[in-house]
Enzyme design. Structure first.
Site, PDB file in Angstrom:
ATOM      1  N   GLN A 197     -12.161  -1.642   4.542  1.00 38.58           N
ATOM      2  CA  GLN A 197     -11.929  -1.067   5.868  1.00 38.58           C
ATOM      3  C   GLN A 197     -13.258  -1.024   6.613  1.00 38.58           C
ATOM      4  OE1 GLN A 197      -8.243   0.120   6.526  1.00 38.58           O
ATOM      5  NE2 GLN A 197      -8.599  -1.646   5.202  1.00 38.58           N
ATOM      6  N   ALA A 238      -3.518   7.791   9.842  1.00 35.61           N
ATOM      7  CA  ALA A 238      -3.833   6.522   9.178  1.00 35.61           C
ATOM      8  C   ALA A 238      -4.810   5.674   9.990  1.00 35.61           C
ATOM      9  CB  ALA A 238      -2.545   5.748   8.916  1.00 35.61           C
ATOM     10  N   HIS A 239      -5.174   4.528   9.404  1.00 35.76           N
ATOM     11  CA  HIS A 239      -6.198   3.692  10.045  1.00 35.76           C
ATOM     12  C   HIS A 239      -5.726   3.133  11.383  1.00 35.76           C
ATOM     13  CE1 HIS A 239      -4.740  -0.007   7.461  1.00 35.76           C
ATOM     14  NE2 HIS A 239      -3.774   0.555   8.138  1.00 35.76           N
ATOM     15  N   ASN A 240      -6.693   3.117  12.321  1.00 37.31           N
ATOM     16  CA  ASN A 240      -6.499   2.549  13.655  1.00 37.31           C
ATOM     17  C   ASN A 240      -5.541   3.339  14.540  1.00 37.31           C
ATOM     18  OD1 ASN A 240      -6.868  -0.216  11.742  1.00 37.31           O
ATOM     19  ND2 ASN A 240      -8.195  -0.035  13.535  1.00 37.31           N
TER      20      ASN A 240
END
EC number: 2.3.1.191
Length: 341
Positions: A197, A238-240
């Site tokens: 990531q 979560a991511h983004n």
């Protein structure tokens, strides 16, 4: 502040004083439990009859409720908002840390502003920049190249990974993790291949994050939390994910990756929101909402079944399981009725 004259409190709150301004206020309590020396507030006129029996030295209320009040009073337009500001003035919560603890581990390349405090056993890694008046609680970890803006505070045992950006006047409660890897994997014939990531987390100013919440770093682009956002305990971001300014997220909410939430939204507790979609500004999702599709119009949205007695719920569940058959039978009846006509 441990105590204040009622007249001085009225001045700071821009309230209209009724009664003895020399009364000393040393705390805030509910209408039921307030005693001498404390101040309370009436936020809902439905409870105005309680004004006749309160033991508080003063009460915050509206002009419409003043005639029922038997004590000193501060008259305002919005008692609940005034209560919030009053609580800030009378707050006795200690700082997460005072000064630099001898057991803190601070890399020589870290840059600390004026009046920074770092608690016992905290670790500040290389390249970190802490603005003026930043407070880092005991046992915190602040990873390499992270920047934390002026006046922000971390309570004990917060973990901030590398290259994170946190704005000014933020408050992060204990156990929160910011910048852990997002859940990114590719599948190679049944075997999971980890995707590093490479993004980060960028948090705006005046953001508050509850205990044990996790905010994952982006896969390539960044996870973004806007100014004035408030996030409750035990949420998963979560991511983004992108959260717009002044949005509120209640406890236990789960947000999947690459979700974009607009400004001034309110997300009810235990809601689950799908990823790779957008929710527009000024949307309210009530508690335990399951949001599986984009929301393009402001408003209030709900899902889920309210609690029922188990016997009733079992009947409801049975109907849901048979809804396809019921629909087919209804259509057959409609066709027959149509032919008979």
């Amino acid at each position: 502040m441990s105590s204040i004259r009622l007249a001085d409190l009225a001045q700071q709150l821009d309230a209209e004083l009724h009664g003895d301004g020399d009364i000393v206020i040393s705390g805030i309590a509910s209408m039921q439990s307030a005693t001498t020396g404390q101040i309370t507030f009436l936020a809902n006129s439905r409870y105005r009859e309680q004004l006749a029996t309160i033991q508080a030295s003063a009460v915050v209320l509206t002009e419409a409720d003043l005639e029922w009040c038997k004590t000193a009073a501060l008259v305002v337009k919005n008692p609940y908002l005034t209560y919030a500001r009053m609580a800030q003035l009378l707050d006795t919560t200690p700082q997460p840390a005072q000064n630099i603890a001898p057991s803190a581990v601070i890399d020589a390349t870290a840059k600390l502003g004026k009046n920074v405090s770092v608690g016992a056993n905290a670790v500040i890694e290389s390249g970190v920049e802490l603005g003026d008046d930043v407070v880092i609680g005991a046992g915190c970890f602040v990873g390499k190249q992270t920047r934390i803006g002026r006046g922000s505070r971390l309570w004990a045992n917060v973990t901030i990974y590398h290259e994170i950006q946190i704005g000014q006047d933020c408050l992060i409660q204990s156990g929160t993790v910011i910048g852990a890897d997002g859940f990114g994997y590719a599948n190679d014939r049944g075997n999971w291949v980890k995707i590093p990531q490479l993004g980060t987390v960028v948090i705006g100013d005046r953001v508050e994050i509850g205990a044990c919440t996790t905010i994952d770093r982006g896969a390539l682009d960044n996870t973004l939390i806007g100014n004035g956002v408030i996030i409750d305990n035990q949420c998963q971001i979560a991511h983004n994910v992108v959260i717009g300014d002044n949005t509120a997220v209640a406890g236990g909410v789960i947000m999947a990756g690459s979700l974009k939430i607009g400004r001034y939204c309110m997300i009810g507790g235990a809601s689950v929101i799908n990823g790779h979609m957008e929710i527009c500004d000024k949307v309210t999702v009530t508690g335990m909402g399951m949001v599986m599709r984009p929301i393009t119009e402001p408003g209030v949205y709900s899902s889920g079944i309210p609690l029922q007695p188990n016997k009733t719920w079992r009947k409801t569940a049975a109907l849901v399981m048979n809804i396809d058959e019921i629909s087919k039978r209804l259509k057959a009846i409609e066709r027959k009725v149509g032919k008979d006509d």
